[in-house]
Design an enzyme around this catalytic site. Structure first.
Site, PDB file in Angstrom:
ATOM      1  N   GLN A  73       4.623   0.822  -2.026  1.00  0.00           N
ATOM      2  CA  GLN A  73       3.849   1.828  -2.734  1.00  0.00           C
ATOM      3  C   GLN A  73       2.412   1.331  -2.955  1.00  0.00           C
ATOM      4  O   GLN A  73       1.807   0.786  -2.053  1.00  0.00           O
ATOM      5  CB  GLN A  73       4.559   2.157  -4.053  1.00  0.00           C
ATOM      6  CG  GLN A  73       5.881   2.887  -3.864  1.00  0.00           C
ATOM      7  CD  GLN A  73       5.692   4.352  -3.514  1.00  0.00           C
ATOM      8  OE1 GLN A  73       4.678   4.964  -3.818  1.00  0.00           O
ATOM      9  NE2 GLN A  73       6.684   4.928  -2.845  1.00  0.00           N
ATOM     10  N   SER A 152       0.192 -11.409  -1.884  1.00  0.00           N
ATOM     11  CA  SER A 152      -0.920 -11.677  -2.797  1.00  0.00           C
ATOM     12  C   SER A 152      -0.373 -12.372  -4.039  1.00  0.00           C
ATOM     13  O   SER A 152       0.713 -12.045  -4.528  1.00  0.00           O
ATOM     14  CB  SER A 152      -1.654 -10.390  -3.177  1.00  0.00           C
ATOM     15  OG  SER A 152      -0.771  -9.462  -3.789  1.00  0.00           O
ATOM     16  N   CYS A 168       3.437  -1.155  -7.400  1.00  0.00           N
ATOM     17  CA  CYS A 168       4.533  -1.099  -6.419  1.00  0.00           C
ATOM     18  C   CYS A 168       5.482   0.065  -6.694  1.00  0.00           C
ATOM     19  O   CYS A 168       6.646   0.051  -6.262  1.00  0.00           O
ATOM     20  CB  CYS A 168       5.282  -2.426  -6.381  1.00  0.00           C
ATOM     21  SG  CYS A 168       4.210  -3.833  -6.043  1.00  0.00           S
TER      22      CYS A 168
END
Length: 215
Positions: A73, A152, A168
């Protein structure tokens, strides 16, 4: 011994051109193309995965949002966050996608353990968490058996933009970073450790594949 991947330190680079460079490298790969790990930061940007829902952006901001070709997402990238893109031929290393995700998570967990932090996975929610708060995110695209995009790790950044999204896709998900967890290790040192763990965990190239690659 030569490293099994070419490491590229790109500094702070804009998101979209970097993404297009990953796509171009992946499309041009052949059996002789070395695997690469790109280490970088991005200026503030939201990225939205292929199945991402724009409503997970909870308010209008000046931060650009780029719809991209990874899974997942919405997430945020910004200064003070380590980004590593993994351009890996999974077939040459005998890796399945799920195994690659597990490997990335383990490298992050091991990196955080170097600073005395106990991080963990959460079932059904890729990434790495400490005390229920997300400290690292993952998102991959695999095309023609090769991966790009990556991970990340929040080190020392402004976390406010995370509060303007459902990170997300999870409403109310808290995010954290190394600074807020009492870690003041320099970002470059953390990045070096992370790359070291990734290279340690990556399976060796199969016999007959490219033996090694380095700059």
């Amino acid at each position: 011994m030569k490293a099994s991947c070419v490491r590229r330190d790109l500094g702070r680079v804009p998101y979209e051109p970097t993404w297009r460079q990953m796509q171009a490298l992946n499309d041009a790969r052949d059996a002789s193309t070395p695997d690469e790990l790109w280490v970088l930061e991005h200026p503030p940007v939201y990225t939205l995965g292929m199945a991402g829902k724009p409503e997970h952006l909870l308010r209008q901001t000046d931060i650009p949002m780029v719809r991209i070709d990874r899974g997942g997402q919405i997430t945020y990238h910004g200064p003070g966050q380590i980004v590593v893109y993994l351009l890996i031929d999974l077939r040459r290393r005998g890796l399945k996608v799920r195994e690659m995700v597990h490997l990335m998570e383990q490298a992050l967990i091991d990196t955080l353990a170097d600073d005395g932090l106990a991080a963990e996975r959460q079932s059904g929610a890729p990434g790495v968490y400490i005390g229920g708060a997300k400290v690292a995110a993952l998102g991959l695209r695999v095309k023609n058996g090769c991966s790009y995009h990556g991970l990340s790790l929040n080190v020392d950044m402004d976390l406010t933009p995370f509060t303007w999204i459902n990170p997300c896709g999870y409403s109310g998900l808290q995010t954290t970073q190394l600074r807020d967890l009492g870690v003041d290790t320099e970002q470059a040192v953390v990045a070096d450790r992370l790359i070291g763990h990734l290279e340690r965990l990556l399976p060796p190239l199969r016999s007959g594949a490219l033996e090694s690659a380095s700059d």
